[in-house]
Design a protein around this motif. Structure first.
Motif, PDB file in Angstrom:
ATOM      1  N   ASN A  23       0.826  -1.201   0.000  1.00  0.00           N
ATOM      2  CA  ASN A  23       0.000   0.000   0.000  1.00  0.00           C
ATOM      3  C   ASN A  23       0.867   1.261   0.000  1.00  0.00           C
ATOM      4  N   ALA A  24       1.950   1.227   0.786  1.00  0.00           N
ATOM      5  CA  ALA A  24       2.856   2.377   0.835  1.00  0.00           C
ATOM      6  C   ALA A  24       3.544   2.592  -0.510  1.00  0.00           C
ATOM      7  N   VAL A  25       3.978   1.516  -1.139  1.00  0.00           N
ATOM      8  CA  VAL A  25       4.625   1.609  -2.453  1.00  0.00           C
ATOM      9  C   VAL A  25       3.630   2.093  -3.499  1.00  0.00           C
ATOM     10  N   SER A  26       2.415   1.585  -3.443  1.00  0.00           N
ATOM     11  CA  SER A  26       1.378   1.982  -4.404  1.00  0.00           C
ATOM     12  C   SER A  26       1.041   3.464  -4.271  1.00  0.00           C
ATOM     13  N   ASP A  27       1.002   3.958  -3.044  1.00  0.00           N
ATOM     14  CA  ASP A  27       0.757   5.391  -2.825  1.00  0.00           C
ATOM     15  C   ASP A  27       1.849   6.225  -3.490  1.00  0.00           C
ATOM     16  N   TYR A  28       3.082   5.810  -3.327  1.00  0.00           N
ATOM     17  CA  TYR A  28       4.207   6.546  -3.916  1.00  0.00           C
ATOM     18  C   TYR A  28       4.123   6.557  -5.447  1.00  0.00           C
ATOM     19  N   LEU A  29       3.919   5.388  -6.041  1.00  0.00           N
ATOM     20  CA  LEU A  29       3.887   5.303  -7.506  1.00  0.00           C
ATOM     21  C   LEU A  29       2.697   6.058  -8.084  1.00  0.00           C
ATOM     22  N   LYS A  73      13.879   3.005  -4.738  1.00  0.00           N
ATOM     23  CA  LYS A  73      12.937   3.793  -3.950  1.00  0.00           C
ATOM     24  C   LYS A  73      11.786   2.929  -3.446  1.00  0.00           C
ATOM     25  N   CYS A  74      11.255   2.072  -4.307  1.00  0.00           N
ATOM     26  CA  CYS A  74      10.150   1.178  -3.919  1.00  0.00           C
ATOM     27  C   CYS A  74      10.589   0.233  -2.799  1.00  0.00           C
ATOM     28  N   ILE A  75      11.785  -0.326  -2.934  1.00  0.00           N
ATOM     29  CA  ILE A  75      12.292  -1.245  -1.914  1.00  0.00           C
ATOM     30  C   ILE A  75      12.476  -0.526  -0.580  1.00  0.00           C
ATOM     31  N   MET A  76      13.020   0.688  -0.622  1.00  0.00           N
ATOM     32  CA  MET A  76      13.239   1.443   0.607  1.00  0.00           C
ATOM     33  C   MET A  76      11.916   1.830   1.274  1.00  0.00           C
ATOM     34  N   ILE A  77      10.927   2.202   0.464  1.00  0.00           N
ATOM     35  CA  ILE A  77       9.609   2.532   1.017  1.00  0.00           C
ATOM     36  C   ILE A  77       9.015   1.310   1.703  1.00  0.00           C
ATOM     37  N   TYR A  78       9.108   0.173   1.047  1.00  0.00           N
ATOM     38  CA  TYR A  78       8.575  -1.068   1.612  1.00  0.00           C
ATOM     39  C   TYR A  78       9.255  -1.397   2.940  1.00  0.00           C
ATOM     40  N   ARG A  79      10.565  -1.328   2.957  1.00  0.00           N
ATOM     41  CA  ARG A  79      11.318  -1.713   4.150  1.00  0.00           C
ATOM     42  C   ARG A  79      11.130  -0.744   5.319  1.00  0.00           C
ATOM     43  N   ASN A  80      10.958   0.541   5.011  1.00  0.00           N
ATOM     44  CA  ASN A  80      10.952   1.561   6.054  1.00  0.00           C
ATOM     45  C   ASN A  80       9.566   2.094   6.417  1.00  0.00           C
ATOM     46  N   HIS A  81       8.532   1.616   5.750  1.00  0.00           N
ATOM     47  CA  HIS A  81       7.213   2.175   6.021  1.00  0.00           C
ATOM     48  C   HIS A  81       6.740   1.811   7.436  1.00  0.00           C
ATOM     49  N   PRO A 102      12.003 -15.734  31.209  1.00  0.00           N
ATOM     50  CA  PRO A 102      12.743 -15.013  30.168  1.00  0.00           C
ATOM     51  C   PRO A 102      12.195 -15.428  28.793  1.00  0.00           C
ATOM     52  N   ILE A 103      11.647 -14.488  28.067  1.00  0.00           N
ATOM     53  CA  ILE A 103      11.109 -14.751  26.736  1.00  0.00           C
ATOM     54  C   ILE A 103      11.994 -14.059  25.709  1.00  0.00           C
ATOM     55  N   TYR A 104      12.365 -14.807  24.681  1.00  0.00           N
ATOM     56  CA  TYR A 104      13.182 -14.266  23.594  1.00  0.00           C
ATOM     57  C   TYR A 104      12.449 -14.430  22.263  1.00  0.00           C
ATOM     58  N   ILE A 105      12.852 -13.626  21.305  1.00  0.00           N
ATOM     59  CA  ILE A 105      12.427 -13.796  19.919  1.00  0.00           C
ATOM     60  C   ILE A 105      13.682 -13.922  19.072  1.00  0.00           C
ATOM     61  N   VAL A 106      13.714 -14.914  18.199  1.00  0.00           N
ATOM     62  CA  VAL A 106      14.809 -15.078  17.241  1.00  0.00           C
ATOM     63  C   VAL A 106      14.202 -15.076  15.851  1.00  0.00           C
ATOM     64  N   THR A 107      14.610 -14.109  15.033  1.00  0.00           N
ATOM     65  CA  THR A 107      14.001 -13.974  13.713  1.00  0.00           C
ATOM     66  C   THR A 107      15.035 -13.703  12.629  1.00  0.00           C
ATOM     67  N   ASP A 108      14.851 -14.364  11.491  1.00  0.00           N
ATOM     68  CA  ASP A 108      15.667 -14.116  10.306  1.00  0.00           C
ATOM     69  C   ASP A 108      15.084 -12.934   9.538  1.00  0.00           C
ATOM     70  N   GLY A 109      15.758 -12.557   8.459  1.00  0.00           N
ATOM     71  CA  GLY A 109      15.224 -11.530   7.574  1.00  0.00           C
ATOM     72  C   GLY A 109      16.006 -10.231   7.636  1.00  0.00           C
ATOM     73  N   ASN A 110      15.676  -9.336   6.711  1.00  0.00           N
ATOM     74  CA  ASN A 110      16.321  -8.031   6.644  1.00  0.00           C
ATOM     75  C   ASN A 110      16.169  -7.307   7.980  1.00  0.00           C
ATOM     76  N   ARG A 111      17.261  -6.797   8.514  1.00  0.00           N
ATOM     77  CA  ARG A 111      17.227  -6.228   9.871  1.00  0.00           C
ATOM     78  C   ARG A 111      16.341  -4.989   9.970  1.00  0.00           C
ATOM     79  N   VAL A 112      16.305  -4.176   8.905  1.00  0.00           N
ATOM     80  CA  VAL A 112      15.466  -2.976   8.921  1.00  0.00           C
ATOM     81  C   VAL A 112      13.994  -3.375   8.938  1.00  0.00           C
ATOM     82  N   VAL A 113      13.642  -4.314   8.065  1.00  0.00           N
ATOM     83  CA  VAL A 113      12.257  -4.782   7.977  1.00  0.00           C
ATOM     84  C   VAL A 113      11.816  -5.406   9.297  1.00  0.00           C
ATOM     85  N   GLN A 114      12.641  -6.288   9.839  1.00  0.00           N
ATOM     86  CA  GLN A 114      12.268  -6.977  11.070  1.00  0.00           C
ATOM     87  C   GLN A 114      12.163  -6.004  12.245  1.00  0.00           C
ATOM     88  N   LYS A 115      13.071  -5.033  12.285  1.00  0.00           N
ATOM     89  CA  LYS A 115      13.007  -4.023  13.358  1.00  0.00           C
ATOM     90  C   LYS A 115      11.726  -3.205  13.256  1.00  0.00           C
TER      91      LYS A 115
END
Length: 222
Positions: A23-29, A73-81, A102-115
Protein backbone atom coordinates in the motif's frame (compact mmCIF):
# COMPACT_ATOMS: atom_id res chain seq x y z
CA UNK A 1 13.30 -22.57 31.64
CA UNK A 2 13.40 -20.31 28.57
CA UNK A 3 10.85 -19.79 25.80
CA UNK A 4 11.88 -18.51 22.38
CA UNK A 5 9.42 -17.48 19.68
CA UNK A 6 9.81 -16.97 15.97
CA UNK A 7 8.23 -13.75 14.69
CA UNK A 8 6.60 -14.01 11.27
CA UNK A 9 3.39 -16.07 11.14
CA UNK A 10 3.84 -17.21 14.75
CA UNK A 11 3.12 -13.95 16.58
CA UNK A 12 1.31 -12.07 13.81
CA UNK A 13 0.03 -12.55 10.27
CA UNK A 14 2.99 -11.74 8.00
CA UNK A 15 0.69 -11.08 5.07
CA UNK A 16 -0.62 -7.98 6.86
CA UNK A 17 2.88 -6.49 6.84
CA UNK A 18 3.34 -7.31 3.17
CA UNK A 19 0.04 -5.70 2.18
CA UNK A 20 0.81 -2.67 4.34
CA UNK A 21 4.10 -2.30 2.47
CA UNK A 22 2.42 -2.77 -0.90
CA UNK A 23 0.00 0.00 0.00
CA UNK A 24 2.86 2.38 0.84
CA UNK A 25 4.62 1.61 -2.45
CA UNK A 26 1.38 1.98 -4.40
CA UNK A 27 0.76 5.39 -2.82
CA UNK A 28 4.21 6.55 -3.92
CA UNK A 29 3.89 5.30 -7.51
CA UNK A 30 0.41 6.81 -7.79
CA UNK A 31 1.59 10.22 -6.51
CA UNK A 32 4.48 10.10 -8.98
CA UNK A 33 1.90 9.42 -11.74
CA UNK A 34 3.78 6.27 -12.73
CA UNK A 35 1.18 3.61 -11.93
CA UNK A 36 -2.32 4.09 -10.53
CA UNK A 37 -2.78 2.81 -7.01
CA UNK A 38 -5.59 0.48 -8.08
CA UNK A 39 -3.52 -1.11 -10.87
CA UNK A 40 -0.47 -1.34 -8.64
CA UNK A 41 -2.25 -3.05 -5.75
CA UNK A 42 -4.04 -5.42 -8.11
CA UNK A 43 -0.76 -6.54 -9.68
CA UNK A 44 1.08 -6.88 -6.37
CA UNK A 45 -1.71 -8.84 -4.70
CA UNK A 46 -2.03 -11.29 -7.59
CA UNK A 47 1.73 -11.69 -8.01
CA UNK A 48 2.22 -12.22 -4.27
CA UNK A 49 -0.10 -15.24 -4.37
CA UNK A 50 2.35 -16.97 -6.74
CA UNK A 51 5.78 -15.92 -5.48
CA UNK A 52 7.54 -13.10 -3.64
CA UNK A 53 10.90 -12.79 -5.34
CA UNK A 54 11.61 -9.78 -7.60
CA UNK A 55 8.07 -8.52 -7.18
CA UNK A 56 8.84 -4.81 -7.55
CA UNK A 57 11.09 -5.48 -10.55
CA UNK A 58 8.24 -7.23 -12.31
CA UNK A 59 5.76 -4.53 -11.32
CA UNK A 60 7.84 -1.74 -12.84
CA UNK A 61 8.67 -3.76 -15.96
CA UNK A 62 5.00 -4.68 -16.43
CA UNK A 63 3.97 -1.01 -16.52
CA UNK A 64 7.00 0.18 -18.49
CA UNK A 65 8.47 2.44 -15.81
CA UNK A 66 11.45 0.38 -14.68
CA UNK A 67 14.74 1.95 -13.76
CA UNK A 68 17.14 1.23 -10.90
CA UNK A 69 16.39 4.49 -9.08
CA UNK A 70 12.64 3.86 -8.93
CA UNK A 71 13.20 0.22 -7.98
CA UNK A 72 15.49 1.24 -5.12
CA UNK A 73 12.94 3.79 -3.95
CA UNK A 74 10.15 1.18 -3.92
CA UNK A 75 12.29 -1.25 -1.91
CA UNK A 76 13.24 1.44 0.61
CA UNK A 77 9.61 2.53 1.02
CA UNK A 78 8.58 -1.07 1.61
CA UNK A 79 11.32 -1.71 4.15
CA UNK A 80 10.95 1.56 6.05
CA UNK A 81 7.21 2.18 6.02
CA UNK A 82 5.30 2.36 9.30
CA UNK A 83 3.41 -0.87 9.19
CA UNK A 84 -0.20 -1.23 10.28
CA UNK A 85 0.01 -4.65 11.90
CA UNK A 86 -0.97 -6.24 15.19
CA UNK A 87 -0.26 -9.37 17.22
CA UNK A 88 -2.57 -12.33 16.95
CA UNK A 89 -4.88 -12.10 20.01
CA UNK A 90 -3.71 -15.55 21.09
CA UNK A 91 -0.08 -14.44 20.71
CA UNK A 92 -0.54 -11.54 23.09
CA UNK A 93 -2.26 -13.81 25.60
CA UNK A 94 0.50 -16.39 25.25
CA UNK A 95 3.25 -13.84 25.85
CA UNK A 96 1.41 -12.49 28.89
CA UNK A 97 0.93 -15.99 30.25
CA UNK A 98 4.69 -16.59 30.38
CA UNK A 99 5.71 -13.12 31.55
CA UNK A 100 7.46 -14.60 34.59
CA UNK A 101 9.93 -16.40 32.30
CA UNK A 102 12.74 -15.01 30.17
CA UNK A 103 11.11 -14.75 26.74
CA UNK A 104 13.18 -14.27 23.59
CA UNK A 105 12.43 -13.80 19.92
CA UNK A 106 14.81 -15.08 17.24
CA UNK A 107 14.00 -13.97 13.71
CA UNK A 108 15.67 -14.12 10.31
CA UNK A 109 15.22 -11.53 7.57
CA UNK A 110 16.32 -8.03 6.64
CA UNK A 111 17.23 -6.23 9.87
CA UNK A 112 15.47 -2.98 8.92
CA UNK A 113 12.26 -4.78 7.98
CA UNK A 114 12.27 -6.98 11.07
CA UNK A 115 13.01 -4.02 13.36
CA UNK A 116 10.08 -2.09 11.86
CA UNK A 117 7.79 -5.07 12.44
CA UNK A 118 8.94 -5.37 16.04
CA UNK A 119 8.36 -1.68 16.68
CA UNK A 120 4.91 -1.76 15.07
CA UNK A 121 3.91 -4.77 17.17
CA UNK A 122 5.21 -3.27 20.41
CA UNK A 123 7.06 -6.46 21.28
CA UNK A 124 9.72 -4.88 23.47
CA UNK A 125 7.33 -4.73 26.40
CA UNK A 126 6.60 -8.46 26.23
CA UNK A 127 10.05 -10.02 25.88
CA UNK A 128 13.49 -9.90 27.44
CA UNK A 129 15.40 -9.68 24.16
CA UNK A 130 14.80 -9.81 20.42
CA UNK A 131 17.61 -11.30 18.37
CA UNK A 132 17.90 -10.49 14.66
CA UNK A 133 20.06 -13.22 13.17
CA UNK A 134 21.07 -10.84 10.36
CA UNK A 135 23.14 -8.92 12.91
CA UNK A 136 25.46 -11.94 13.11
CA UNK A 137 25.76 -12.72 9.39
CA UNK A 138 23.86 -14.96 7.00
CA UNK A 139 25.78 -18.03 8.15
CA UNK A 140 24.15 -17.64 11.57
CA UNK A 141 20.56 -17.49 10.30
CA UNK A 142 18.34 -20.50 10.96
CA UNK A 143 18.89 -23.45 10.81
CA UNK A 144 22.12 -22.39 12.53
CA UNK A 145 22.05 -22.91 16.29
CA UNK A 146 24.37 -19.94 16.91
CA UNK A 147 21.83 -17.42 18.24
CA UNK A 148 20.08 -20.08 20.30
CA UNK A 149 23.34 -21.09 21.93
CA UNK A 150 24.06 -17.44 22.73
CA UNK A 151 20.79 -17.36 24.66
CA UNK A 152 21.78 -20.51 26.55
CA UNK A 153 25.12 -18.93 27.47
CA UNK A 154 23.48 -15.70 28.62
CA UNK A 155 20.86 -17.50 30.72
CA UNK A 156 23.21 -20.27 31.88
CA UNK A 157 20.84 -23.03 30.81
CA UNK A 158 21.21 -26.15 28.68
CA UNK A 159 19.35 -26.60 25.38
CA UNK A 160 17.06 -29.20 26.97
CA UNK A 161 15.61 -26.40 29.16
CA UNK A 162 14.74 -24.19 26.20
CA UNK A 163 11.50 -24.37 24.19
CA UNK A 164 11.36 -22.83 20.73
CA UNK A 165 8.06 -22.06 18.97
CA UNK A 166 8.26 -21.72 15.18
CA UNK A 167 6.33 -22.41 12.00
CA UNK A 168 8.73 -23.12 9.10
CA UNK A 169 9.83 -26.76 8.82
CA UNK A 170 12.43 -25.82 6.21
CA UNK A 171 14.71 -24.26 8.81
CA UNK A 172 13.12 -23.72 12.23
CA UNK A 173 13.64 -27.11 13.84
CA UNK A 174 16.18 -29.20 11.93
CA UNK A 175 19.22 -27.57 13.54
CA UNK A 176 18.15 -26.89 17.10
CA UNK A 177 16.20 -30.12 17.63
CA UNK A 178 19.33 -32.11 16.88
CA UNK A 179 21.21 -29.93 19.38
CA UNK A 180 18.77 -30.84 22.16
CA UNK A 181 16.40 -27.86 22.16
CA UNK A 182 12.68 -28.60 22.61
CA UNK A 183 10.56 -27.48 19.67
CA UNK A 184 6.91 -26.67 18.94
CA UNK A 185 5.52 -26.13 15.47
CA UNK A 186 2.49 -23.88 15.00
CA UNK A 187 0.46 -24.72 11.89
CA UNK A 188 -0.10 -21.12 10.80
CA UNK A 189 0.65 -19.05 7.73
CA UNK A 190 2.10 -20.08 4.40
CA UNK A 191 3.86 -23.20 5.71
CA UNK A 192 0.85 -24.67 7.51
CA UNK A 193 0.33 -27.45 4.95
CA UNK A 194 4.01 -28.27 4.41
CA UNK A 195 5.25 -31.70 5.50
CA UNK A 196 8.96 -32.49 5.16
CA UNK A 197 9.53 -35.58 7.25
CA UNK A 198 10.64 -36.34 10.79
CA UNK A 199 14.11 -34.77 10.50
CA UNK A 200 12.58 -31.36 9.80
CA UNK A 201 9.62 -31.57 12.15
CA UNK A 202 9.25 -30.19 15.66
CA UNK A 203 8.86 -32.34 18.76
CA UNK A 204 5.31 -31.09 19.27
CA UNK A 205 2.62 -29.62 17.02
CA UNK A 206 -0.20 -27.16 17.73
CA UNK A 207 -2.78 -25.42 15.57
CA UNK A 208 -2.63 -22.18 17.52
CA UNK A 209 -0.75 -20.46 20.32
CA UNK A 210 -3.91 -21.00 22.36
CA UNK A 211 -2.54 -24.52 22.90
CA UNK A 212 0.84 -23.31 24.15
CA UNK A 213 0.24 -23.15 27.89
CA UNK A 214 2.01 -24.03 31.13
CA UNK A 215 0.83 -27.63 31.02
CA UNK A 216 2.25 -28.19 27.53
CA UNK A 217 5.56 -26.53 28.40
CA UNK A 218 5.96 -28.62 31.56
CA UNK A 219 5.09 -31.81 29.64
CA UNK A 220 7.69 -30.95 27.02
CA UNK A 221 10.44 -30.27 29.54
CA UNK A 222 9.75 -33.29 31.75
Amino acid sequence: MIIIFDLDEVLYDEKTFVLSGFNAVSDYLDKQKLISKKACMSFLRNRFKKKREMIFNELLIKFGVYNKKILHKCIMIYRNHKAKISLYPEAKNCLMQFKELPIYIVTDGNRVVQKNKIDALGLDKFVKQIILTSNYGLNHAKPSTYCFRKICEAEKVKPKNVVYVGDDPNKDFVGIKKAGFKTIRVYKGRFRNMRLGEKFEANYHVKSLKEVNWKLIKDILN
